[in-house]
Design an enzyme around this catalytic site. Structure first.
Site, PDB file in Angstrom:
ATOM      1  N   TYR A 165       0.835  -1.210   0.000  1.00  0.00           N
ATOM      2  CA  TYR A 165       0.000   0.000   0.000  1.00  0.00           C
ATOM      3  C   TYR A 165       0.869   1.259   0.000  1.00  0.00           C
ATOM      4  CZ  TYR A 165      -3.808   3.194   1.275  1.00  0.00           C
ATOM      5  OH  TYR A 165      -4.718   4.224   1.299  1.00  0.00           O
ATOM      6  N   ARG A 206     -10.478  -1.345   9.348  1.00  0.00           N
ATOM      7  CA  ARG A 206     -10.006  -0.034   9.806  1.00  0.00           C
ATOM      8  C   ARG A 206     -10.550   0.223  11.212  1.00  0.00           C
ATOM      9  NH1 ARG A 206     -10.663   3.926   4.542  1.00  0.00           N
ATOM     10  NH2 ARG A 206     -11.081   2.216   3.125  1.00  0.00           N
TER      11      ARG A 206
END
Ligand code: NAD
Ligand code: UDP
Ligand code: UDP
Length: 338
Positions: A165, A206
């Site tokens: 990422y 998350r």
């Protein structure tokens, strides 16, 4: 390769590609990649509200049609199922490039960041469209400078578990600057800090979505590590405003877009308890590798050059996502029904 060609009426067409000052009052044709996702769908709402024509390209990897269903009957709106890793032909004035596997459980896709961004830059070059990349605060890695200023180069482990990422977005930034400097593509780069709000993926790992879903389901809030690591949480409407100002403004960036209010994960858990369930328990879990210890944006540059700063605090913003989560988890909205 199947290529999709779209023809538009001449009225909208921005021949020459340079967007003159004041064109924001004119109707634009705008491509939003990843527009079926959390941030993208809120951006689409604002663009549609402004009267623009919007094309969303999304492969529904994490995005959902539900996020856009309220636009389906509008002639100015178009939704294309497409993976940005494959080339595509479209004619638009602006490209907001958001498509990306953006959460810890979906991180394993470097290809989208590299090939997807390359394709969208190739598209921008061919049609003279302005291109905005949604990069991330993760480009700073586990930062040795605090708060993070745009001039800081970052501290990223190139072979770590989250590097696909971080490094993917760093490559996307490099590609964007290559096309800008070498091929005259009008570019904009936003470095987005942790953002939350309605339509966030519920189970993508998350921290805000985890805590809110856990509190609603009467499960313990899972705090990783000692919970003393910090993040700065931005409400989605503030981000969308920042992205649009960046696109319409005269500056390439990169710009940090985030809320400087900094919280430890234990403090966040407390705000979730106060907002949803004071009796919610906290459970400690081992932390993941390479977890950044702290993160907080310096937003002086965006304040000065974009006239932008966030308006919604965590305590104001968190309640605004609760009824959306409740509805999606339980299939009804107790608050709305009273
Ligand atoms: P999201 O997962 O809700 O949205 C991403 C969208 O991209 C989804 O609709 C997904 O289906 C789509 N997508 C993924 N791969 C694709 C592909 N190959 N082709 C076409 N579509 C594809 O995530 P989000 O939070 O809305 O993130 C939007 C952008 O903002 C991402 O680029 C992300 O990296 C960036 N960002 C978000 C945050 C945050 O806290 N939300 C922080 C930093 C950066
Ligand atoms: N591309 C695209 N749509 C376009 C123009 C280009 O998807 O309208 C893709 C193209 O297939 C290539 C990438 O964007 O994979 C980069 O294009 P560019 O023209 O910059 O590079 P080249 O094709 O010369 O390698
Ligand atoms: N985190 C946590 N509990 C969770 C999920 C995440 O304590 O259920 C922590 C995680 O270790 C990290 C912080 O919350 O320190 C933010 O994680 P997230 O994945 O939301 O964002 P990012 O690390 O990408 O900033």
């Amino acid at each position: 390769i199947a290529l999709q060609v779209n023809h538009f009426d001449g009225e909208h067409y921005n021949a020459g590609g340079k967007i003159p000052l004041g064109l924001k009052n004119k109707k634009l044709r705008i491509l939003v990649t990843g527009g079926a996702g959390f941030v993208g769908s809120h951006l689409v709402d604002r663009l549609m509200e402004r009267g623009d024509s919007v094309i969303v390209v999304d492969n529904f990897f994490t995005g959902r049609k539900d996020n856009l269903v309220h636009h389906f009957n509008k002639p100015r709106f178009e939704l294309i199922r497409h993976d940005v890793v494959e080339p595509i032909l479209l004619e638009v004035d602006q490209i907001y490039h958001l498509a990306c596997p953006a959460s810890p459980v979906h991180y394993n896709d470097h290809k989208t960041n590299v090939m997807g961004t390359l394709n969208m830059l190739g598209l921008a070059k061919r049609i003279n469209a302005r291109f905005l990349l949604t990069s991330t605060s993760e480009v700073y890695g586990d930062p040795l400078q605090h708060p993070q200023v745009e001039t800081y180069w970052g501290n990223v482990n190139p072979i770590g578990v989250r590097s696909c990422y971080d490094e993917g977005k760093r490559t996307a930034e490099t590609l964007t600057m290559d096309y800008h400097r070498g091929l005259n593509v009008e570019a904009r780069i936003a470095r987005i800090f942790n953002t939350y709000g309605p339509r966030m993926c519920i189970d993508d790992g998350r921290v805000v979505s985890n805590f809110v879903a856990q509190a609603l389901r009467k499960e313990p809030l899972t705090v990783y590590g000692d919970g003393k690591q910090t993040r700065s949480f931005q409400y989605v409407s503030d981000l969308v405003e920042g992205l649009m100002r960046l696109m319409e403004g005269d500056h390439v960036g990169p710009f940090n877009l985030g809320n400087p209010g900094e919280f430890t994960m234990l403090e966040l858990a407390k705000v979730v308890q106060e907002t949803i369930d004071p009796n919610a328990k906290i459970e400690f879990r081992p932390n993941t590798a390479d977890d950044p210890h702290k993160r907080k944006p310096d937003i002086s540059k965006a304040k000065q050059l974009l006239g932008w700063e966030p308006k919604v605090s965590l305590r104001e913003g968190l309640p605004l996502m609760v009824s959306d989560f409740r509805q999606r988890i339980f299939g009804d909205d107790k608050e709305a029904k009273g």
